[in-house]
Design an enzyme around this catalytic site. Structure first.
Site, short mmCIF file in Angstrom:
data_model
loop_
_atom_site.label_atom_id
_atom_site.label_comp_id
_atom_site.label_asym_id
_atom_site.label_seq_id
_atom_site.Cartn_x
_atom_site.Cartn_y
_atom_site.Cartn_z
N ARG A 119 0.88 -1.18 -0.09
CA ARG A 119 0.01 -0.20 0.00
C ARG A 119 0.78 1.28 -0.11
O ARG A 119 2.25 1.02 0.00
CB ARG A 119 -0.84 0.17 1.20
CG ARG A 119 -0.17 0.31 2.35
CD ARG A 119 -0.88 0.09 3.62
NE ARG A 119 -0.04 0.54 4.83
CZ ARG A 119 -0.61 0.22 6.11
NH1 ARG A 119 -1.50 -0.50 6.50
NH2 ARG A 119 0.23 0.62 7.06
N ASP A 168 6.20 -7.62 1.26
CA ASP A 168 5.35 -7.01 2.50
C ASP A 168 4.96 -8.08 3.55
O ASP A 168 5.04 -9.30 3.27
CB ASP A 168 4.19 -5.94 1.87
CG ASP A 168 3.70 -5.05 2.79
OD1 ASP A 168 3.49 -5.33 4.03
OD2 ASP A 168 3.83 -3.81 2.36
N ASP A 170 9.15 -10.30 5.52
CA ASP A 170 9.19 -9.32 6.77
C ASP A 170 10.59 -8.70 6.57
O ASP A 170 11.57 -9.49 6.76
CB ASP A 170 9.25 -10.05 7.97
CG ASP A 170 9.48 -9.18 9.24
OD1 ASP A 170 9.86 -8.18 9.39
OD2 ASP A 170 8.97 -9.88 10.46
N ASN A 200 11.61 0.65 0.98
CA ASN A 200 10.44 1.78 1.43
C ASN A 200 9.91 1.10 2.70
O ASN A 200 9.19 2.09 3.36
CB ASN A 200 9.55 1.31 0.15
CG ASN A 200 8.24 2.41 0.58
OD1 ASN A 200 7.98 3.34 0.60
ND2 ASN A 200 7.24 1.20 0.90
N TYR A 235 11.39 7.93 15.49
CA TYR A 235 11.41 7.68 13.91
C TYR A 235 12.54 8.69 13.29
O TYR A 235 13.15 8.37 12.41
CB TYR A 235 10.14 8.28 13.58
CG TYR A 235 9.79 8.47 12.04
CD1 TYR A 235 9.58 7.08 11.36
CD2 TYR A 235 9.71 9.73 11.30
CE1 TYR A 235 9.34 7.13 10.10
CE2 TYR A 235 9.55 9.64 10.21
CZ TYR A 235 9.10 8.53 9.26
OH TYR A 235 9.09 8.45 8.00
N LYS A 246 15.46 7.87 10.62
CA LYS A 246 15.45 8.17 9.43
C LYS A 246 16.93 8.83 9.22
O LYS A 246 17.53 9.01 8.01
CB LYS A 246 14.39 8.92 9.09
CG LYS A 246 12.99 8.38 9.05
CD LYS A 246 13.02 7.24 8.10
CE LYS A 246 11.84 6.54 7.82
NZ LYS A 246 11.91 5.30 6.63
N THR A 257 -1.17 8.72 3.44
CA THR A 257 -1.32 7.45 3.32
C THR A 257 -1.69 6.90 4.58
O THR A 257 -1.84 7.83 5.51
CB THR A 257 0.45 6.78 3.14
OG1 THR A 257 1.19 7.40 4.16
CG2 THR A 257 0.84 7.33 1.77
#
Ligand SMILES: NC(=O)c1ccc[n+]([C@@H]2O[C@H](COP(=O)([O-])OP(=O)(O)OC[C@H]3O[C@@H](n4cnc5c(N)ncnc54)[C@H](O)[C@@H]3O)[C@@H](O)[C@H]2O)c1
Length: 267
Positions: free
Chosen positions: A16, A37, A63, A90, A160, A164, A197
């Site tokens: 997705r 995914d 995974d 991604n 997070y 990143k 998203t």
């Protein structure tokens, strides 16, 4: 511009969101695409919708935190499509909690997906990417999904941002390592602003919580007001940047970060 004819791509977390949009645009650009995914049903549906009557897209369970599953997924992609030219790391998780609220288990999970997943993908896809690079005029390509939160501090999620920021510098470091070793594998990152998203929705919830309200629409409006271009991003906005970085049009780019954020970090 941005054609991927004859190329094979593997995209993690593409059932997705941004990954699924990237898979669709890559197939439209002439590539064969494998989607990995943990959302098996959604992933199969996405691959079927993208492929239509063709064999251009396939779904593989993956995974990204599992070394064995990466090995199997890469081998299955090569067996199905004959090689691998492009890896898009991604798959990602957002936590949306402050340092004081986050638990050690939550940090380990975030780290496993956002950092270990990128390390394992890069390491285990590398032999196939190198092999293909030998026959291709401009070599192979890796695109890592970082974030604006990998460039500047995040108001919402310091953990997070920690992951990143790691992806941003891992991108540059692997670009240098592979260039030094003559592998002909380019590595670049992309840095989205807030994108509509499931993860984008999660950021609105977390922003609302920070404001001490349940008004998610108000949180969404606040997020929008941070984007000078006057709208939030769509998955296609980011997918177009990924397709460019993966294509031979970006043949002279490695170790770079492409910021696609509607002006968010220009301020
Ligand atoms: N949406 C945004 O605002 C935004 C902004 C900046 C960066 N990003 C980054 O873009 C990437 C894609 O995000 P998105 O917005 O499409 O999010 P999303 O939540 O819609 O999609 C993420 C996908 O990753 C998959 N995934 C999660 N854990 C996995 C695992 N262990 N193994 C395999 N797949 C797994 C999910 O099942 C899902 O399909 C992420 O790396 C994210 O951090 C998103």
């Amino acid at each position: 511009m941005n054609r991927l004819d004859g190329k094979v791509a593997f995209i993690s977390g593409a059932a997705r969101g941004i990954g699924a949009a990237t898979a669709r645009l890559m197939v439209e650009a002439g590539a064969k695409v494998a989607i990995g995914d943990v959302l098996d049903e959604r992933g199969r549906e996405t691959a079927q919708t993208i492929a239509g009557a063709s064999d251009a897209a396939t779904y593989l369970h993956l995974d990204v935190t599992s070394e064995d599953e990466w090995t199997t997924a890469v081998a299955a992609t090569v067996a199905r499509f004959g090689g691998l030219d492009i890896l898009v790391n991604n798959a990602g998780l957002f936590l949306g909690k402050g340092v004081e609220e986050a638990s050690l288990d939550e940090w380990h999970r975030l780290c496993a997906v956002n950092l270990t997943g990128v390390f394992l993908g890069t390491k285990l896809a590398l032999p196939a990417l190198r092999e293909r690079a030998r026959q291709s005029p401009h070599g192979s390509a890796i695109v890592n999904l970082a974030s604006v939160a990998g460039l500047v501090g995040s108001q919402l999620d310091p953990l997070y941002s920690l992951t990143k920021g790691g992806v941003t510098l891992f991108t540059k470091s692997t670009a240098l390592e592979f260039a030094r070793k003559g592998y002909r594998v380019r590595v670049n990152s992309i840095h989205p602003g807030v994108i509509q998203t499931d993860m984008g929705d999660q950021t609105f919830l977390s922003r609302a919580r920070n404001l001490g309200t349940n008004d998610v629409d108000a949180a969404r409006r606040l997020a929008l007001s941070g984007h000078p271009i006057g709208r939030l991003g769509t998955p296609d906005d980011i997918a177009r940047g990924i397709v460019f970085l993966a294509s031979d049009d970006a043949a002279f780019m490695t170790g770079a970060g492409l910021v696609v954020d509607g002006g968010l970090t220009a301020q």
